[in-house]
Scaffold this motif. Structure first.
Motif, PDB file in Angstrom:
ATOM      1  N   GLU A 144      -0.015  -1.270   0.041  1.00 32.26           N
ATOM      2  CA  GLU A 144       0.155   0.022  -0.451  1.00 32.26           C
ATOM      3  C   GLU A 144       0.873   1.112  -0.094  1.00 32.26           C
ATOM      4  O   GLU A 144       0.761   2.473  -0.655  1.00 32.26           O
ATOM      5  N   GLN A 145       1.969   1.125   1.111  1.00 30.87           N
ATOM      6  CA  GLN A 145       2.542   1.996   1.156  1.00 30.87           C
ATOM      7  C   GLN A 145       3.280   2.107  -0.469  1.00 30.87           C
ATOM      8  O   GLN A 145       3.829   3.906  -1.307  1.00 30.87           O
ATOM      9  N   ARG A 146       3.835   1.637  -1.151  1.00 31.24           N
ATOM     10  CA  ARG A 146       4.857   1.335  -2.512  1.00 31.24           C
ATOM     11  C   ARG A 146       4.056   2.078  -3.110  1.00 31.24           C
ATOM     12  O   ARG A 146       4.344   3.223  -4.295  1.00 31.24           O
ATOM     13  N   ALA A 147       2.232   1.641  -3.161  1.00 27.91           N
ATOM     14  CA  ALA A 147       2.269   2.605  -4.975  1.00 27.91           C
ATOM     15  C   ALA A 147       1.172   3.453  -4.995  1.00 27.91           C
ATOM     16  O   ALA A 147       1.390   4.835  -5.351  1.00 27.91           O
ATOM     17  N   CYS A 148       0.673   4.072  -2.968  1.00 30.58           N
ATOM     18  CA  CYS A 148       0.399   4.831  -2.754  1.00 30.58           C
ATOM     19  C   CYS A 148       2.065   5.839  -3.006  1.00 30.58           C
ATOM     20  O   CYS A 148       2.144   7.397  -3.504  1.00 30.58           O
ATOM     21  N   TRP A 149       3.650   5.984  -2.898  1.00 27.85           N
ATOM     22  CA  TRP A 149       4.123   6.346  -2.985  1.00 27.85           C
ATOM     23  C   TRP A 149       4.755   6.770  -4.649  1.00 27.85           C
ATOM     24  O   TRP A 149       4.517   8.201  -5.031  1.00 27.85           O
ATOM     25  N   LEU A 150       4.352   4.941  -5.535  1.00 27.44           N
ATOM     26  CA  LEU A 150       4.502   5.884  -7.071  1.00 27.44           C
ATOM     27  C   LEU A 150       3.443   6.134  -7.526  1.00 27.44           C
ATOM     28  O   LEU A 150       3.860   7.309  -8.487  1.00 27.44           O
ATOM     29  N   LEU A 151       2.085   6.573  -7.509  1.00 33.98           N
ATOM     30  CA  LEU A 151       1.211   7.854  -7.689  1.00 33.98           C
ATOM     31  C   LEU A 151       1.600   8.493  -7.186  1.00 33.98           C
ATOM     32  O   LEU A 151       1.500   9.545  -8.254  1.00 33.98           O
ATOM     33  N   ARG A 152       2.015   9.045  -6.302  1.00 32.38           N
ATOM     34  CA  ARG A 152       2.500  10.365  -5.749  1.00 32.38           C
ATOM     35  C   ARG A 152       3.690  11.157  -6.879  1.00 32.38           C
ATOM     36  O   ARG A 152       3.537  12.028  -6.981  1.00 32.38           O
ATOM     37  N   GLU A 153       4.535  10.606  -6.506  1.00 31.47           N
ATOM     38  CA  GLU A 153       5.839  10.954  -6.688  1.00 31.47           C
ATOM     39  C   GLU A 153       6.577  10.424  -8.119  1.00 31.47           C
ATOM     40  O   GLU A 153       6.753  11.218  -8.906  1.00 31.47           O
ATOM     41  N   VAL A 154       5.730   9.542  -8.498  1.00 37.81           N
ATOM     42  CA  VAL A 154       6.707   9.268 -10.050  1.00 37.81           C
ATOM     43  C   VAL A 154       4.846   9.559 -11.094  1.00 37.81           C
ATOM     44  O   VAL A 154       5.502  10.054 -12.247  1.00 37.81           O
ATOM     45  N   VAL A 173      -3.411   8.253   2.394  1.00 34.71           N
ATOM     46  CA  VAL A 173      -2.992   7.903   1.644  1.00 34.71           C
ATOM     47  C   VAL A 173      -1.301   9.409   2.041  1.00 34.71           C
ATOM     48  O   VAL A 173      -0.674   8.678   1.732  1.00 34.71           O
ATOM     49  N   ARG A 174      -1.519  10.437   2.700  1.00 34.50           N
ATOM     50  CA  ARG A 174      -1.541  11.056   3.505  1.00 34.50           C
ATOM     51  C   ARG A 174      -0.098  10.586   4.241  1.00 34.50           C
ATOM     52  O   ARG A 174       1.560  10.561   4.181  1.00 34.50           O
ATOM     53  N   GLY A 175      -0.785   9.500   4.896  1.00 33.93           N
ATOM     54  CA  GLY A 175       0.060   9.252   6.209  1.00 33.93           C
ATOM     55  C   GLY A 175       1.237   8.108   5.771  1.00 33.93           C
ATOM     56  O   GLY A 175       2.652   7.848   5.629  1.00 33.93           O
ATOM     57  N   ARG A 176       0.778   7.159   4.827  1.00 29.68           N
ATOM     58  CA  ARG A 176       1.780   6.212   4.086  1.00 29.68           C
ATOM     59  C   ARG A 176       2.706   6.289   2.902  1.00 29.68           C
ATOM     60  O   ARG A 176       3.652   6.091   3.406  1.00 29.68           O
ATOM     61  N   ALA A 180       6.618   6.176   3.984  1.00 32.45           N
ATOM     62  CA  ALA A 180       7.780   5.377   2.795  1.00 32.45           C
ATOM     63  C   ALA A 180       8.170   6.539   2.538  1.00 32.45           C
ATOM     64  O   ALA A 180       9.167   6.056   2.021  1.00 32.45           O
ATOM     65  N   ARG A 181       8.412   8.072   2.285  1.00 30.05           N
ATOM     66  CA  ARG A 181       9.107   8.783   2.297  1.00 30.05           C
ATOM     67  C   ARG A 181      10.336   8.509   3.330  1.00 30.05           C
ATOM     68  O   ARG A 181      11.523   8.815   3.280  1.00 30.05           O
ATOM     69  N   ALA A 182      10.254   8.698   4.631  1.00 30.45           N
ATOM     70  CA  ALA A 182      10.691   8.666   5.797  1.00 30.45           C
ATOM     71  C   ALA A 182      11.339   7.587   5.308  1.00 30.45           C
ATOM     72  O   ALA A 182      12.838   7.785   5.270  1.00 30.45           O
ATOM     73  N   GLN A 183      10.844   5.993   5.523  1.00 28.22           N
ATOM     74  CA  GLN A 183      11.597   4.858   4.901  1.00 28.22           C
ATOM     75  C   GLN A 183      12.645   5.147   3.381  1.00 28.22           C
ATOM     76  O   GLN A 183      14.027   4.454   3.622  1.00 28.22           O
ATOM     77  N   LEU A 184      12.304   5.834   2.881  1.00 30.23           N
ATOM     78  CA  LEU A 184      13.342   5.751   2.007  1.00 30.23           C
ATOM     79  C   LEU A 184      14.154   6.213   2.026  1.00 30.23           C
ATOM     80  O   LEU A 184      15.511   6.702   1.405  1.00 30.23           O
ATOM     81  N   ALA A 185      13.889   7.613   2.424  1.00 31.30           N
ATOM     82  CA  ALA A 185      14.967   8.826   2.947  1.00 31.30           C
ATOM     83  C   ALA A 185      16.311   8.414   3.195  1.00 31.30           C
ATOM     84  O   ALA A 185      17.214   7.891   3.801  1.00 31.30           O
TER      85      ALA A 185
END
Length: 192
Positions: A144-154, A173-176, A180-185
């Motif tokens: 779910e985090q991956r989906a939200c991050w990809l849909l927003r950032e990519v 969605v904002r929480g996910r 995701a951003r924190a974990q990826l950073a």
């Protein structure tokens, strides 16, 4: 000569917007639907590839999404909602595929997008290493985090569009995305 003029006039015709193409496709215009497929097959494939990390699975999902879209086009209430519906359907199919299999398959380096050629080979190698690290970091996110991050950032979708795609609230969605951003950073810190 008449054929040439017609072809030239057709080529000069401005491209139609999505809503017009959807309306025409609903009325049975196959060429209109083919144009929609041409416009959105690439973005849907890239989303599926990044979510599933498998070119074959991504191709299967995208093919299924567009076949389903063609069959269900009469059920779409607003022509302008087509693109959001594609993103939601693709995302849901990918999430279902991820849930059905564990762990995520390896990315086939021959089928993933690679950086454009660079005059400095060491720079291209560094970019390839960064992309590999990002791909690996994306695997650590929940589906779910991956989906939200990809849909927003990519794919640049709005929070509302993402919420509709993953069948959740904009707050979720904002929480996910924040997690995701924190974990990826954290994972990508060595590359900064």
């Amino acid at each position: 000569m008449g054929v040439r003029v017609t072809a030239m006039a057709k080529a000069a015709e401005p491209s139609l917007d999505d809503a017009t193409l959807v309306a025409r496709a609903r009325d049975g215009d196959i060429r209109a639907y083919e144009e929609l497929v041409r416009r959105y097959q690439g973005p849907m494939y890239r989303l599926a590839l990044r979510m599933l990390a498998s070119a074959g699975d991504a191709e299967d999902v995208v093919q299924d999404v567009f076949l389903t879209a063609w069959r269900r086009l009469p059920q779409l209430r607003q022509d302008a909602a087509f693109v959001g519906w594609l993103y939601r359907t693709t995302t849901n199919r990918c999430l279902n595929a991820i849930r059905a299999r564990r762990p995520v398959a390896d990315v086939d380096p021959d089928t993933t997008e690679t950086p454009r050629g660079d005059a400095r080979p060491e720079h291209a190698v560094e970019i390839s290493a960064q992309l590999a690290a990002l791909t690996e970091a994306l695997r650590t996110l929940t589906p779910e985090q991956r989906a939200c991050w990809l849909l927003r950032e990519v794919h640049g979708r709005t929070y509302e569009e993402i919420a509709a795609a993953v069948d959740g609230s904009t707050t979720a969605v904002r929480g996910r995305i924040a997690r995701a951003r924190a974990q990826l950073a954290e994972v990508m810190r060595p590359w900064q």
